[in-house]
Design a protein around this motif. Structure first.
Motif, PDB file in Angstrom:
ATOM      1  N   LEU A   1       0.837  -1.196   0.000  1.00 27.42           N
ATOM      2  CA  LEU A   1       0.000   0.000   0.000  1.00 27.42           C
ATOM      3  C   LEU A   1       0.874   1.248   0.000  1.00 27.42           C
ATOM      4  CD1 LEU A   1      -2.621  -1.055   2.715  1.00 27.42           C
ATOM      5  CD2 LEU A   1      -2.909  -1.126   0.229  1.00 27.42           C
ATOM      6  N   GLU A   2       0.411   2.279  -0.642  1.00 24.28           N
ATOM      7  CA  GLU A   2       1.112   3.552  -0.610  1.00 24.28           C
ATOM      8  C   GLU A   2       0.906   4.204   0.760  1.00 24.28           C
ATOM      9  OE1 GLU A   2       3.065   4.754  -2.863  1.00 24.28           O
ATOM     10  OE2 GLU A   2       2.681   3.217  -4.397  1.00 24.28           O
ATOM     11  N   LEU A   3       1.813   5.094   1.111  1.00 25.25           N
ATOM     12  CA  LEU A   3       1.727   5.759   2.405  1.00 25.25           C
ATOM     13  C   LEU A   3       0.420   6.547   2.531  1.00 25.25           C
ATOM     14  CD1 LEU A   3       2.946   6.481   5.106  1.00 25.25           C
ATOM     15  CD2 LEU A   3       4.297   8.272   3.976  1.00 25.25           C
ATOM     16  N   GLU A   4      -0.014   7.143   1.428  1.00 26.77           N
ATOM     17  CA  GLU A   4      -1.275   7.886   1.460  1.00 26.77           C
ATOM     18  C   GLU A   4      -2.456   6.961   1.755  1.00 26.77           C
ATOM     19  OE1 GLU A   4       1.057   8.195  -0.732  1.00 26.77           O
ATOM     20  OE2 GLU A   4       1.696  10.290  -0.562  1.00 26.77           O
ATOM     21  N   GLU A   5      -2.402   5.747   1.223  1.00 30.64           N
ATOM     22  CA  GLU A   5      -3.475   4.785   1.481  1.00 30.64           C
ATOM     23  C   GLU A   5      -3.488   4.369   2.948  1.00 30.64           C
ATOM     24  OE1 GLU A   5      -4.214   1.930  -2.150  1.00 30.64           O
ATOM     25  OE2 GLU A   5      -2.051   2.226  -1.933  1.00 30.64           O
ATOM     26  N   LEU A   6      -2.315   4.102   3.500  1.00 27.53           N
ATOM     27  CA  LEU A   6      -2.230   3.726   4.919  1.00 27.53           C
ATOM     28  C   LEU A   6      -2.772   4.852   5.794  1.00 27.53           C
ATOM     29  CD1 LEU A   6       1.356   2.155   4.901  1.00 27.53           C
ATOM     30  CD2 LEU A   6      -0.790   0.915   5.236  1.00 27.53           C
ATOM     31  N   ALA A   7      -2.418   6.069   5.443  1.00 28.21           N
ATOM     32  CA  ALA A   7      -2.885   7.217   6.224  1.00 28.21           C
ATOM     33  C   ALA A   7      -4.399   7.367   6.128  1.00 28.21           C
ATOM     34  CB  ALA A   7      -2.188   8.489   5.734  1.00 28.21           C
ATOM     35  N   ALA A   8      -4.954   7.178   4.914  1.00 30.30           N
ATOM     36  CA  ALA A   8      -6.396   7.345   4.723  1.00 30.30           C
ATOM     37  C   ALA A   8      -7.178   6.285   5.491  1.00 30.30           C
ATOM     38  CB  ALA A   8      -6.728   7.283   3.238  1.00 30.30           C
TER      39      ALA A   8
END
Length: 403
Positions: free
Chosen positions: A256-263
């Motif tokens: 997963l991209e970092l943005e996905e983990l954050a979301a």
């Protein structure tokens, strides 16, 4: 049974006794290993340290090792599972040893006595190698024998040992062998530690053969780390961090991209980065890559998958990128993880059947025989007895030169 006390042994005389060889090229004097059992010691760690020694004797057909169990007084000691162990000797009788290993378990601070510390210090002064398995490492640290040394202990005690003994270089490795100190984290880790000790003394073929006999799917290296559950480290104080790590572990093949983990965790990218830097001392990307590399290492060692297949399964876009990242984390290329296979195949190819017609007659001296001698006599009817032939003289000479 009591061990015969001897005069004080210096480092030089210890090495000399280990170096003596008979006409057949094998060491004339077995390596004598004593296991000091503390109250509530962990039985699995104790057994894991002894079984490789028994198999070394059986597979070689030689009494390379003798082992003895003892306590402060020689009386029985209760293991953490409630079983009582009958012992061979007391500390006063356990003097003529080459290696002393402390077996600890539950609440080591309460089990360690001042007499234990004095004994360990005296044995170390004589040039004896000292070690600990599970929480037995705590006794060595308390005796001041690990100051300046790297040492392994069960992950549940790492932070406590660091706090109590700041001079000890506490590591999260499964086991550590350094100079005349050897420590293992517990559980089955002592198997790997003893296999490496045997391999250094008697060669990799015997080490690989023992691994097969005890159903060890692979021999773990000294560099491998314990898997310390983050929940143990942080408890419930950092639920968002634990959630992110769980997401990483569940998404290996397609990271997963970092943005996905954050979301998913309802955090900003910056908040995620701060969490990892504060509590794990690395970036989220670096931690995620380490998780994937560790999964790749398991696949390389436990399956026949091609390296490109392993790379793909762990989310790497090319073999070259995977190899570069793997070397950066582990220190070796992915191909080197399979170098033990030729040795294991060679050991399998040299299986011989040696079954004498009868055992030697048991007479009165057997009553005074060591556990190692009795086990070796009983093993002579096993098909694996004496099945591993190797250049013991060469490996013993190498070990004594560096011991």
């Amino acid at each position: 049974m009591k061990l015969e006390p001897t005069k004080v042994r210096t480092k030089a005389t210890t090495r000399a006794s280990q170096a003596r060889t008979g006409e057949n090229g094998h060491t004339a004097r077995p390596t004598r290993i004593g296991f000091l059992l503390l109250d509530n010691f962990t039985l699995i760690a104790h057994s894991a340290a002894i079984e490789p020694l028994r198999m070394a004797n059986q597979l070689s057909g030689q009494e390379y090792y003798q082992w003895f169990t003892f306590s402060e007084t020689g009386g029985s000691v209760r293991a953490s599972d409630g079983q009582r162990m009958l012992l061979d000797a007391s500390m006063d009788d356990a003097q003529d040893l080459d290696i002393v290993i402390v077996c600890g378990g539950v609440a080591p601070q309460q089990a360690i006595r001042k007499s234990h510390l004095r004994y360990l210090q005296a044995m170390a002064r004589r040039g004896c190698m000292v070690g600990g398995v599970c929480t037995g490492t705590w006794a060595l640290a308390q005796a001041g024998l690990l100051d300046g040394y790297r040492a392994s202990i069960h992950w549940a005690c790492i932070s406590g040992l660091q706090e109590a003994f700041p001079k000890v270089l506490v590591t999260s490795r499964l086991f550590t062998i350094e100079a005349k100190r050897l420590t293992a984290s517990g559980g089955t880790a002592p198997v790997d530690m003893m296999l490496h000790l045997i391999g250094e003394q008697h060669g990799p073929e015997l080490m690989a053969a023992i691994s097969e006999m005890v159903m060890c799917d692979r021999i773990r290296s000294e560099q491998e780390q314990q898997r310390i559950p983050l929940r143990h480290v942080f408890g419930t104080s950092q639920p968002k961090l634990l959630e992110i790590v769980a997401l990483m572990q569940a998404n290996i093949e397609e990271p997963l991209e970092l943005e996905e983990l954050a979301a998913i965790t309802k955090l900003s990218r910056r908040q995620v980065e701060r969490l990892f830097l504060k509590y794990l001392d690395c970036s989220p990307w670096r931690y995620y890559q380490t998780i994937r590399i560790h999964r790749a290492r398991e696949l390389l060692r436990q399956t026949s998958m091609k390296i490109i297949e392993v790379a793909t399964a762990c989310g790497f876009v090319s073999t070259a990128h995977f190899s570069k990242c793997y070397r950066a984390v582990v220190g070796v290329p992915p191909s080197s993880e399979r170098t033990c296979e030729p040795v294991q195949r060679a050991a399998r190819g040299r299986r011989e059947v040696f079954a004498p017609n009868m055992l030697p007659e048991f007479k009165d001296p057997v009553a005074r025989a060591s556990s190692a001698e009795l086990a070796l006599l009983a093993a002579r009817c096993e098909a694996t007895y004496g099945s591993v032939r190797h250049t013991a003289r060469q490996h013993a000479a190498t070990w004594n030169a560096h011991g």
